[in-house]
Design an enzyme around this catalytic site. Structure first.
Site, PDB file in Angstrom:
ATOM      1  N   GLY A  71       5.039   3.734   1.412  1.00  0.00           N
ATOM      2  CA  GLY A  71       5.650   2.506   1.892  1.00  0.00           C
ATOM      3  C   GLY A  71       6.989   2.215   1.227  1.00  0.00           C
ATOM      4  O   GLY A  71       7.942   1.783   1.877  1.00  0.00           O
ATOM      5  N   THR A  72       7.072   2.463  -0.061  1.00  0.00           N
ATOM      6  CA  THR A  72       8.310   2.168  -0.789  1.00  0.00           C
ATOM      7  C   THR A  72       9.477   2.962  -0.205  1.00  0.00           C
ATOM      8  O   THR A  72      10.553   2.410   0.054  1.00  0.00           O
ATOM      9  CB  THR A  72       8.129   2.521  -2.286  1.00  0.00           C
ATOM     10  OG1 THR A  72       7.046   1.746  -2.801  1.00  0.00           O
ATOM     11  CG2 THR A  72       9.393   2.257  -3.081  1.00  0.00           C
ATOM     12  N   ASN A 151       1.254  -9.166   0.631  1.00  0.00           N
ATOM     13  CA  ASN A 151       0.241  -8.507  -0.181  1.00  0.00           C
ATOM     14  C   ASN A 151      -0.465  -9.459  -1.145  1.00  0.00           C
ATOM     15  O   ASN A 151      -1.648  -9.313  -1.414  1.00  0.00           O
ATOM     16  CB  ASN A 151       0.849  -7.333  -0.959  1.00  0.00           C
ATOM     17  CG  ASN A 151       2.182  -7.665  -1.582  1.00  0.00           C
ATOM     18  OD1 ASN A 151       3.098  -8.130  -0.898  1.00  0.00           O
ATOM     19  ND2 ASN A 151       2.322  -7.447  -2.874  1.00  0.00           N
ATOM     20  N   GLN A 179       0.718  -3.734   4.547  1.00  0.00           N
ATOM     21  CA  GLN A 179      -0.566  -4.423   4.346  1.00  0.00           C
ATOM     22  C   GLN A 179      -1.367  -4.617   5.634  1.00  0.00           C
ATOM     23  O   GLN A 179      -2.508  -5.068   5.576  1.00  0.00           O
ATOM     24  CB  GLN A 179      -0.334  -5.790   3.680  1.00  0.00           C
ATOM     25  CG  GLN A 179       0.031  -5.689   2.212  1.00  0.00           C
ATOM     26  CD  GLN A 179      -1.129  -5.186   1.345  1.00  0.00           C
ATOM     27  OE1 GLN A 179      -2.300  -5.306   1.694  1.00  0.00           O
ATOM     28  NE2 GLN A 179      -0.801  -4.595   0.213  1.00  0.00           N
ATOM     29  N   SER A 199       1.870   2.734   5.049  1.00  0.00           N
ATOM     30  CA  SER A 199       1.492   3.562   3.912  1.00  0.00           C
ATOM     31  C   SER A 199       0.036   4.009   4.037  1.00  0.00           C
ATOM     32  O   SER A 199      -0.854   3.187   4.260  1.00  0.00           O
ATOM     33  CB  SER A 199       1.683   2.750   2.628  1.00  0.00           C
ATOM     34  OG  SER A 199       1.297   3.519   1.521  1.00  0.00           O
ATOM     35  N   HIS A 201      -2.216   5.108   1.884  1.00  0.00           N
ATOM     36  CA  HIS A 201      -3.292   4.784   0.932  1.00  0.00           C
ATOM     37  C   HIS A 201      -3.857   3.374   1.097  1.00  0.00           C
ATOM     38  O   HIS A 201      -4.784   2.980   0.393  1.00  0.00           O
ATOM     39  CB  HIS A 201      -2.853   5.049  -0.515  1.00  0.00           C
ATOM     40  CG  HIS A 201      -1.893   4.076  -1.103  1.00  0.00           C
ATOM     41  ND1 HIS A 201      -2.280   3.104  -2.001  1.00  0.00           N
ATOM     42  CD2 HIS A 201      -0.562   3.910  -0.942  1.00  0.00           C
ATOM     43  CE1 HIS A 201      -1.216   2.402  -2.376  1.00  0.00           C
ATOM     44  NE2 HIS A 201      -0.163   2.874  -1.745  1.00  0.00           N
ATOM     45  N   THR A 237      10.466  19.486   1.634  1.00  0.00           N
ATOM     46  CA  THR A 237       9.272  20.087   2.232  1.00  0.00           C
ATOM     47  C   THR A 237       8.184  19.029   2.362  1.00  0.00           C
ATOM     48  O   THR A 237       7.899  18.293   1.419  1.00  0.00           O
ATOM     49  CB  THR A 237       8.785  21.271   1.365  1.00  0.00           C
ATOM     50  OG1 THR A 237       9.866  22.188   1.267  1.00  0.00           O
ATOM     51  CG2 THR A 237       7.573  21.957   1.984  1.00  0.00           C
ATOM     52  N   CYS A 325       2.039 -10.961 -15.851  1.00  0.00           N
ATOM     53  CA  CYS A 325       1.866 -10.455 -17.208  1.00  0.00           C
ATOM     54  C   CYS A 325       1.671  -8.947 -17.176  1.00  0.00           C
ATOM     55  O   CYS A 325       2.074  -8.231 -18.074  1.00  0.00           O
ATOM     56  CB  CYS A 325       0.671 -11.103 -17.881  1.00  0.00           C
ATOM     57  SG  CYS A 325       0.845 -12.876 -17.965  1.00  0.00           S
TER      58      CYS A 325
HETATM   59  C1  LIG Z   1       3.781  -5.085   1.326  1.00  0.00           C
HETATM   60  C2  LIG Z   1       3.947  -3.786   0.620  1.00  0.00           C
HETATM   61  N1  LIG Z   1       5.056  -3.062   0.816  1.00  0.00           N
HETATM   62  C3  LIG Z   1       5.255  -1.881   0.220  1.00  0.00           C
HETATM   63  C4  LIG Z   1       4.332  -1.365  -0.662  1.00  0.00           C
HETATM   64  C5  LIG Z   1       4.583  -0.047  -1.319  1.00  0.00           C
HETATM   65  O1  LIG Z   1       3.836   0.975  -0.711  1.00  0.00           O
HETATM   66  P1  LIG Z   1       3.573   2.361  -1.466  1.00  0.00           P
HETATM   67  O2  LIG Z   1       2.581   2.077  -2.524  1.00  0.00           O
HETATM   68  O3  LIG Z   1       3.015   3.273  -0.409  1.00  0.00           O
HETATM   69  O4  LIG Z   1       4.884   2.842  -1.975  1.00  0.00           O
HETATM   70  C6  LIG Z   1       3.164  -2.084  -0.916  1.00  0.00           C
HETATM   71  C7  LIG Z   1       2.162  -1.586  -1.881  1.00  0.00           C
HETATM   72  O5  LIG Z   1       1.366  -2.303  -2.424  1.00  0.00           O
HETATM   73  C8  LIG Z   1       2.955  -3.327  -0.246  1.00  0.00           C
HETATM   74  O6  LIG Z   1       1.859  -4.062  -0.450  1.00  0.00           O
END
Ligand SMILES: Cc1ncc(COP(=O)(O)O)c(C=O)c1O
Length: 390
Positions: A71-72, A151, A179, A199, A201, A237, A325
């Site tokens: 996702g990132t 999230n 999410q 994403s 996972h 790759t 924290c």
């Molecule tokens: C709303 C949201 N965006 C992006 C991400 C990032 O995804 P990834 O962990 O696949 O990089 C997350 C991960 O918790 C998320 O909750």
């Protein structure tokens, strides 16, 4: 001791069927998908099948799916890639004050590099109101990026309306749906988005794999440079076992999303209501109705979220907290503050996110365990004493 995993918004376990689908691509079908011999072709076929499975889940066409490392990366590719490729159209980007750091910090990065960024406020339930967006769109607005669901507090945003308003103003719309994909139906055509991040996972697939939906005709420029994979959108790759697993997870999610969503909504509702009834000075954060199924986020006054987490862990319950924290800062989360919660209340946040493996017994266990933990912590709290509660 009973082990209860209730942190499915952080990550989900890999489904056994997903694992099984991945194994051949970690053994016999190990080829590089760019190679023309049989092992390479087998890997490519696995990847293309996954592209169809993911596209089908999103109601996209397979050639609109670009696999990423998660996702990132999808968020970064969408926002930086679109801003760079379309700079001639304007330099104004709009996002919300409650985005995940993958979007929030990417927009901050662009604001240090010649772009003007507006962070939209949200209402007390975490909703980005369409009128708020309308008020800040301008001729130089290039891109709007709003998450499908948050999230931390679970609120589902009115994406369809926000995308329509954005298009009327001539800008493009990106949605971080990390999410929601697999948890509620996500249809890119119905939502009317130009780009959407997902994403693996979060939907019982492996970590380190995700995708960017890129609507036909939308131009982005990759900030990664290298080979011509993913139609030159994402060099490197491909992570074939991960992609194959993501595809299988998408196929399973598509078949189960309605049924699982209904069950998790009921379980989550019972958990939230039970905790609110049993624990005084508690409140639900996020939207009371329009939220991710099974997402329970709460704030408890006079306690630290981190302390609750530690004690829950000792009782076998795995959850998370929105207070920061964990990230080494004393600031509570930007999301809870954006909802208007005072610092001292935001510090007492707890997130319990249910998944398909959770049972009624798990909910009962947390309902029997958590009130006592909060009470014990409060008995140690000088603030609780000062407030005359002890
Ligand atoms: C709303 C949201 N965006 C992006 C991400 C990032 O995804 P990834 O962990 O696949 O990089 C997350 C991960 O918790 C998320 O909750």
């Amino acid at each position: 001791m009973r082990q209860v995993y209730m942190d499915h918004s952080a990550t989900t376990p890999v489904d056994p069927e997903v694992f099984e689908a991945m194994v051949p691509y970690l053994t016999d079908r190990f080829g590089n998908p760019s190679s023309i011999y049989s092992a390479g072709r087998a890997a490519r076929q696995g990847m293309e099948k996954a592209r169809e499975q993911v596209a089908s889940l999103l109601n996209a066409s397979p050639d609109e799916i670009i696999f990423t490392s998660g996702g990132t990366e999808a968020d970064n590719q969408a926002i930086i890639g679109y801003a760079t490729a379309n700079r001639h159209k304007g330099n104004h980007i709009i996002t919300s004050a409650i985005e995940h750091h993958a979007v929030y910090d990417t927009c901050k990065y662009l604001s240090r590099n010649g772009f003007e960024v507006t962070f939209l406020p949200v209402d007390g339930n975490g909703v980005v109101e369409p009128e708020t967006l309308k008020a800040v769109l301008k001729p130089t607005t290039l891109l709007v990026s709003i998450m499908h669901a948050n999230n931390e507090v679970g609120t589902i945003e009115p994406i369809k309306e926000l995308a329509t308003i954005t298009h009327e103003a001539g800008a493009a719309f990106h949605c971080d749906a990390v999410q929601t994909v697999g948890r509620i139906p996500v249809d890119v055509v119905d939502l009317g988005v130009d780009m959407l991040s997902a994403s693996s996972h979060k939907l019982y697939g492996p970590k380190g794999t995700g995708c960017l939906y890129l609507k036909k005709g939308i131009k982005v420029e990759s900030y990664l440079h290298g080979g011509g994979q993913e139609r030159k959108h994402r060099p490197g790759t491909e992570n074939i076992p991960g992609i194959v697993g993501f595809g299988k997870a998408a196929e399973l999610a598509q078949a189960r999303v309605d049924e699982t969503g209904k069950r998790l909504r009921e379980l989550g509702g019972r958990l939230a209501q039970g905790l609110l009834n049993a624990i005084p000075h508690s409140r639900l954060t996020g939207h009371p109705v329009n939220r991710i199924p099974g997402h329970v986020s709460l704030c408890f006054e006079f306690v630290e979220g981190e302390s609750i987490l530690l004690m829950l862990d000792q009782a076998g319950v795995m959850a998370s907290s929105g207070s920061a924290c964990t990230s080494g800062s004393l600031e509570p989360s930007h999301v809870l503050l954006a909802l208007g919660l005072p610092h001292e209340i935001a510090h007492g946040s707890l997130r319990l996110t249910l998944g398909k493996g959770n049972s009624d017994e798990d909910v009962d266990y947390v309902l029997n365990t958590l009130p006592g933990i909060v009470e014990r912590l409060r008995q140690m709290s000088p603030l609780y004493m000062k407030a005359g509660e002890r």
